[in-house]
Design an enzyme around this catalytic site. Structure first.
Site, PDB file in Angstrom:
ATOM      1  N   GLU A 100       0.854  -1.192   0.000  1.00 46.89           N
ATOM      2  CA  GLU A 100       0.000   0.000   0.000  1.00 46.89           C
ATOM      3  C   GLU A 100       0.888   1.240   0.000  1.00 46.89           C
ATOM      4  O   GLU A 100       1.826   1.309   0.784  1.00 46.89           O
ATOM      5  CB  GLU A 100      -0.914   0.032   1.228  1.00 46.89           C
ATOM      6  CG  GLU A 100      -1.915   1.167   1.123  1.00 46.89           C
ATOM      7  CD  GLU A 100      -2.947   1.178   2.263  1.00 46.89           C
ATOM      8  OE1 GLU A 100      -2.870   0.329   3.164  1.00 46.89           O
ATOM      9  OE2 GLU A 100      -3.809   2.053   2.236  1.00 46.89           O
TER      10      GLU A 100
ATOM     11  N   GLY B 137       3.277   2.289  11.015  1.00 49.49           N
ATOM     12  CA  GLY B 137       2.994   1.463  12.192  1.00 49.49           C
ATOM     13  C   GLY B 137       2.790   0.001  11.844  1.00 49.49           C
ATOM     14  O   GLY B 137       3.421  -0.878  12.430  1.00 49.49           O
ATOM     15  N   ALA B 138       1.917  -0.260  10.881  1.00 50.37           N
ATOM     16  CA  ALA B 138       1.592  -1.638  10.538  1.00 50.37           C
ATOM     17  C   ALA B 138       0.778  -1.648   9.257  1.00 50.37           C
ATOM     18  O   ALA B 138       0.371  -0.592   8.769  1.00 50.37           O
ATOM     19  CB  ALA B 138       0.786  -2.289  11.659  1.00 50.37           C
ATOM     20  N   MET B 139       0.536  -2.855   8.735  1.00 52.11           N
ATOM     21  CA  MET B 139      -0.172  -2.969   7.453  1.00 52.11           C
ATOM     22  C   MET B 139      -1.105  -4.177   7.467  1.00 52.11           C
ATOM     23  O   MET B 139      -0.710  -5.274   7.833  1.00 52.11           O
ATOM     24  CB  MET B 139       0.866  -3.078   6.324  1.00 52.11           C
ATOM     25  CG  MET B 139       0.270  -3.251   4.947  1.00 52.11           C
ATOM     26  SD  MET B 139      -0.711  -1.795   4.450  1.00 52.11           S
ATOM     27  CE  MET B 139      -1.951  -2.601   3.462  1.00 52.11           C
ATOM     28  N   GLU B 140      -2.325  -3.924   6.996  1.00 48.52           N
ATOM     29  CA  GLU B 140      -3.422  -4.888   7.143  1.00 48.52           C
ATOM     30  C   GLU B 140      -3.508  -5.938   6.039  1.00 48.52           C
ATOM     31  O   GLU B 140      -4.608  -6.450   5.779  1.00 48.52           O
ATOM     32  CB  GLU B 140      -4.740  -4.114   7.203  1.00 48.52           C
ATOM     33  CG  GLU B 140      -5.190  -3.456   5.875  1.00 48.52           C
ATOM     34  CD  GLU B 140      -4.809  -1.982   5.719  1.00 48.52           C
ATOM     35  OE1 GLU B 140      -3.828  -1.561   6.354  1.00 48.52           O
ATOM     36  OE2 GLU B 140      -5.487  -1.267   4.952  1.00 48.52           O
TER      37      GLU B 140
ATOM     38  N   GLU C 133      -5.523  -2.925  12.633  1.00 46.13           N
ATOM     39  CA  GLU C 133      -5.207  -3.747  11.451  1.00 46.13           C
ATOM     40  C   GLU C 133      -6.176  -4.917  11.336  1.00 46.13           C
ATOM     41  O   GLU C 133      -6.605  -5.278  10.246  1.00 46.13           O
ATOM     42  CB  GLU C 133      -3.762  -4.255  11.500  1.00 46.13           C
ATOM     43  CG  GLU C 133      -2.697  -3.177  11.681  1.00 46.13           C
ATOM     44  CD  GLU C 133      -2.814  -1.981  10.752  1.00 46.13           C
ATOM     45  OE1 GLU C 133      -3.356  -2.111   9.650  1.00 46.13           O
ATOM     46  OE2 GLU C 133      -2.368  -0.883  11.168  1.00 46.13           O
TER      47      GLU C 133
ATOM     48  N   HIS D 120      -9.484  -3.846   9.907  1.00 45.98           N
ATOM     49  CA  HIS D 120      -9.438  -3.614   8.460  1.00 45.98           C
ATOM     50  C   HIS D 120      -9.926  -4.828   7.676  1.00 45.98           C
ATOM     51  O   HIS D 120     -10.301  -4.701   6.519  1.00 45.98           O
ATOM     52  CB  HIS D 120      -8.010  -3.303   8.008  1.00 45.98           C
ATOM     53  CG  HIS D 120      -7.679  -1.835   7.960  1.00 45.98           C
ATOM     54  ND1 HIS D 120      -8.511  -0.897   7.401  1.00 45.98           N
ATOM     55  CD2 HIS D 120      -6.566  -1.149   8.362  1.00 45.98           C
ATOM     56  CE1 HIS D 120      -7.939   0.313   7.471  1.00 45.98           C
ATOM     57  NE2 HIS D 120      -6.765   0.180   8.059  1.00 45.98           N
TER      58      HIS D 120
ATOM     59  N   GLU E 132      -9.897   4.153   6.213  1.00 45.72           N
ATOM     60  CA  GLU E 132      -9.057   4.598   7.336  1.00 45.72           C
ATOM     61  C   GLU E 132      -9.847   5.350   8.408  1.00 45.72           C
ATOM     62  O   GLU E 132      -9.708   5.073   9.592  1.00 45.72           O
ATOM     63  CB  GLU E 132      -7.880   5.435   6.827  1.00 45.72           C
ATOM     64  CG  GLU E 132      -6.888   4.646   5.968  1.00 45.72           C
ATOM     65  CD  GLU E 132      -6.317   3.412   6.648  1.00 45.72           C
ATOM     66  OE1 GLU E 132      -6.488   3.241   7.864  1.00 45.72           O
ATOM     67  OE2 GLU E 132      -5.702   2.584   5.948  1.00 45.72           O
TER      68      GLU E 132
HETATM   69  N1  B3K Z   1      -3.080   1.008   5.628  1.00 51.74           N
HETATM   70  C1  B3K Z   1      -1.781   1.153   6.236  1.00 51.74           C
HETATM   71  C2  B3K Z   1      -1.101   2.416   5.856  1.00 51.74           C
HETATM   72  C3  B3K Z   1      -0.396   2.360   4.551  1.00 51.74           C
HETATM   73  C4  B3K Z   1       0.417   3.601   4.326  1.00 51.74           C
HETATM   74  C5  B3K Z   1       1.001   3.632   2.956  1.00 51.74           C
HETATM   75  N2  B3K Z   1       1.825   4.791   2.767  1.00 51.74           N
HETATM   76  C6  B3K Z   1      -1.853   1.056   7.712  1.00 51.74           C
HETATM   77  C7  B3K Z   1      -3.148   1.369   8.313  1.00 51.74           C
HETATM   78  O1  B3K Z   1      -3.686   2.441   8.210  1.00 51.74           O
HETATM   79  O2  B3K Z   1      -3.710   0.492   8.911  1.00 51.74           O
HETATM   80 ZN    ZN Z   2      -5.606   1.796   8.677  1.00 51.48          ZN
END
Ligand code: B3K
Ligand code: ZN
Length: 854
Positions: free
Chosen positions: A126, A260-263, A297, A300, A319
């Site tokens: 992402e 922070g993290a990615m879903e 996460e 999501h 978001e």
């Molecule tokens: N969806 C990701 C963020 C991605 C950022 C890309 N530059 C984390 C979050 O909001 O859960």
């Molecule tokens: Zn998010």
């Protein structure tokens, strides 16, 4: 491997230009042969025509090995390859596109696409990272199922979905993801990892294996994240009726990560900072963040993955909603009032600031050059506030009905804000067309309140204005839910909370009451607006002592403190006795939750004061703000001097460390009291506290005090104890910068960047020095000689050459430059110009361009 194209405005993408793809991809079959410098990615895309037009795939930083359709190599006249796209001419109606690409994960320091972190392979796709892995329609409205085969001599090979146990041998793993998803949710991880495992049975009876994968040695620090995961799964079932949908849920901790993290579907990748925790290494704040981010996460999976965004302009659809959900979760797990105060503090510090400057944009932006620059406080936090307002306006039942309809109607789709709002209109019968302005109009509305009391009738006249922002003027009134109530002068509630909907430019709240009441308005911070309410100190003291709405109790104290501080800065006055007494009463109030008391005793931040002064037409002087804040804090400490030892004793926590909200609240108040003591005793109590600390929360509190007291030994002692631990050392770096005297801050930060363990390729380390200066030591960053600005600009250029996303994000520290005096503005302008003249990434160029245009 850098994107060195400066950002011409004509590269911008516009919401109004959205068109569906002419050829879509319904299934993706990938084979990875992992190698640090020469990974081979073979892709077989099942393609289907759905309309007229050229078939243009995205692909960047890829070396083409081969290209074919339906088993036949493609002749050079059948396609066009550029460094950003692959166009297939005259694509048939249904076909299999076969490509082989070569990529180099080891040299990928942008941390987008496939890269390496401490010997392990991982991905971040992402928003548009998948195009660095292979050619594909890298946009969220193309949803496909995936089969992934990974070949590597590594013990753990992971991807999305369920492991396909179809005879894959050692060194090979196969994964199948049955849920159609966009490219941005793709993930692959490979390395020498160990798991902490558990299980969860969903309300539908599905047995789910849960794993948290970490590097060997870290497995003792995963317990809290696992517990938070199970609580999140149960909560989403109970509150939103959403159950998990695969047989496995994997979380991986990675040290080098841009956020922070990615879903990613079934395979969340986390910055190790937000997974790993033990009492010795993590603070209460870390624990709370881990809980919130694990939940975010996980949530999501429904709000983002099962239902995703049609295009990146709709980012707040997933978001804003998911932040709102994680805030609800944390409020349920902890204290609702404390959570709300924390969320509002954060909103004002980040989003109000953004909304008041050159980077202001609507919750749903209308154009962008680089989408990564729009993962902002406005999209996330104001986006969450918008959901909160929607819930207030339609009520909890209406909200639940709208959500249910949304999940039912749009499961498996890529949606828009209009789709979301339509569900609430249908479920509740309410017209939300005016409410939709919250998504399109940028800027924080001002809400002016004027009171009158005559003939037994109390009136509060409310007037709203929405300020101009870049590219937007003459805005229409918004619909603002205003929660209000009345108290009498003794603090007894006369009217409990009611919701007033302000829909026009002006509105009046009326109530018949026997005497002039005290108004408590915008209870619970019912809308993200700036309140302009002339209220007497006497009224505010009543609210601080007795309001039934805990947010407004806190807010009254905050406003009182702010007014004192502003007077100290502008008029050079001293803090007055009634305010100091009110602060002391709060500190001593045993009936109030310690966490609440800690929040109420905390003075507004230096940046918050600068923002307030600027909004009031005063040019903020960072040195004067710092000095006034120090003087006010010292005065509070002196007022409480005799009470401090006993108050601290009352905050002692018995038993072993537990990160629960109650104990954490006691530690927070104890830390605040210790800080007061340090102002009086030069660090004596803090030295004792540092030695006695048996957990990182107490240790960091004492460490900060000792740094502020100028203790000559504590930094070396801390380092000696923790030099082996990367995450703890991040705290060590940050604390020294944040707690440095402003005139020493840039020097200290510069010294820290020269250490061998300062790794500019690691975003956490970069944030812990450069971010600690810009966000944690404003008077240091805004040093009159411009050294802070130069320091930031130097590092932005160095970081941008490796990691444009992180550089662009850090550059936002400059976004308040127009607030300051002419000399400082000139110094910043020179640095912005200097950056703009270099060969910089599109990411950074867009940000610098927007800030210079102010
Ligand atoms: N969806 C990701 C963020 C991605 C950022 C890309 N530059 C984390 C979050 O909001 O859960
Ligand atoms: Zn998010």
């Amino acid at each position: 491997m850098r994107d060195a194209t400066p950002a011409p405005a004509d590269e911008a993408v516009f919401l109004k230009d959205y068109t569906p793809v002419p050829v879509t991809v319904t299934h993706v079959d990938l084979h990875f042969r992992l190698d640090p410098r020469a990974t081979e990615v073979s892709a077989r895309l099942t393609c289907k025509r759905q309309g007229p037009g050229e078939f243009v795939l995205d692909g960047e930083h890829l070396e083409m090995v081969s290209l074919g359709i339906d088993g036949e190599a493609l002749g050079a006249n059948r396609y066009t390859l550029t460094d950003r796209t692959l166009t297939i001419h005259d694509a048939p109606d249904a076909f299999l596109l076969e490509t082989v690409a070569r990529i180099s994960p080891e040299t990928n320091k942008a941390l987008e696409g496939l890269y390496m972190s401490n010997g392990m392979y991982c991905t971040q796709c992402e928003a548009e990272g998948f195009r660095r892995i292979t050619w594909m329609l890298d946009r969220p409205d193309v949803m496909a199922t995936y089969d992934v085969e990974i070949e590597a001599e590594l013990p753990v090979l992971l991807s999305n979905g369920n492991e396909a146990g179809d005879g894959a041998g050692k060194g090979v793993a196969r994964w199948h993801d049955p849920w159609p998803k966009p490219t941005y949710l793709f993930a692959l991880v490979a390395g020498n990892l160990v798991a902490t495992s558990d299980r969860f049975t969903t309300m539908e009876g599905k047995d789910v294996a849960l794993n948290i994968w970490v590097r060997p040695g870290d497995e003792g620090r995963t317990g809290y994240a696992m517990d938070a995961l199970k609580r999140s799964m149960a909560w989403d079932e109970k509150v939103y009726g959403r159950a998990y949908d695969l047989s496995v849920f994997n979380i991986v901790a990675v040290d080098d990560f841009n956020m922070g993290a990615m879903e990613n579907k079934g395979l969340n990748v986390f910055n190790s900072k937000y997974v790993l925790a033990s009492p010795e290494t993590a603070t209460d704040t870390d624990y709370a963040l881990i809980e919130g981010i694990v939940a975010h996460e996980y949530f999501h999976n429904w709000t983002g993955n099962r239902i995703t965004c049609r295009d990146w302009f709709q980012l707040c659809l997933k978001e804003g909603l998911t932040v709102f959900r994680d805030q609800q979760f944390s409020a349920d797990m902890r204290s609702e009032a404390v959570q709300r105060i924390g969320d509002v503090l954060q909103l004002r510090a980040r989003q109000f600031r953004e909304d008041a400057g050159p980077l202001a944009h609507p919750v749903r932006p209308e154009s962008f050059v680089e989408i990564n620059n729009f993962y902002t406080a406005t999209v996330y936090e104001k986006g969450a506030e918008v959901i909160g307002m929607l819930r207030r306006l339609v009520g909890p039942e209406g909200y639940a009905a709208g959500c249910d309809l949304y999940f039912k109607r749009h499961d498996g789709q890529a949606c828009t804000i209009e789709d979301w709002l339509a569900c609430f209109e249908e479920a509740t019968g309410r017209d939300l067309s005016q409410f939709a302005l919250w998504y399109s109009q940028a800027g924080t509305p001002r809400l002016a309140v004027e009171e009158s009391y005559e003939d037994g009738i109390f009136r509060a006249t409310l007037r709203q204005t929405v300020p101009d922002t870049p590219g937007q003027t003459d805005k229409a009134p918004m619909v603002i839910p205003v929660a209000w109530g009345l108290l009498d002068a003794e603090g007894t509630e006369l009217r409990p909370t009611e919701m007033f909907e302000l829909a026009g430019a002006e509105g009046v709240i009326e109530a018949e009451v026997p005497s002039r009441p005290v108004l408590s308005v915008l209870r619970g911070f019912s809308a993200p607006v700036i309140l302009e309410h002339e209220q007497s100190d006497a009224d505010r003291l009543v609210l601080l002592a007795s309001d039934t709405d805990p947010f407004n109790r806190w807010e009254a104290g905050r406003t009182l403190a702010k007014r004192r501080l502003v007077a100290m800065i502008v008029e050079g006055s001293e803090p007055d006795a009634p305010w100091l007494d009110a602060m002391a009463t709060l500190a001593r109030d045993e009936s109030a939750d310690p966490a609440f008391r800690a929040l109420a005793l905390a003075l507004p931040s230096e940046d918050d004061l600068a923002q307030t002064l600027h909004a009031g037409g005063v040019v903020p002087d960072p040195d004067a703000i710092h000095a006034a804040r120090e003087a006010a804090a010292a005065a509070v400490a002196r007022t409480l001097a005799d009470d401090l030892p006993a108050l601290r004793r009352a905050m002692r926590v018995s038993g072993p460390y537990d990160p629960n909200a109650e104990d954490a609240g006691k530690r927070a108040l104890d830390g605040a009291l210790l800080r007061m003591q340090t102002r009086l005793d030069g660090g004596e109590a803090a030295r004792g506290a540092y030695r006695a600390a048996d957990n990182m929360t107490d240790r960091m509190a004492a460490f900060a005090c000792l740094l502020e007291a100028g203790d000559p030994e504590v930094a070396a002692a801390f380092e000696e104890d923790w030099k082996h631990d990367r995450l703890v050392m991040d705290k060590w770096f940050a604390a020294q910068v944040m707690h440095a005297a402003p005139d020493r801050a840039v020097g200290i930060a510069t010294g820290l960047t020269r250490r061998p363990d300062f790794d500019a390729a690691n975003p956490n380390r970069v944030r812990s020095v450069i971010g600690a200066l810009t966000a944690g030591n404003p008077a240091g960053f805004h040093a009159r000689d411009g050294s802070g600005y130069r320091f930031l600009a130097d590092w932005l250029l160095k970081i941008d050459a490796m990691n444009p996303q992180t550089a662009a994000r850090m550059s936002t520290a400059f976004d308040t430059w127009r607030r300051y005096d002419a000399d400082r503005q000139e110094l910043v302008a020179a640095q912005l110009a200097r950056i703009a003249e270099e060969r910089i990434s599109r990411d950074l160029a867009e940000m610098i361009g927007r800030m210079r245009a102010a």
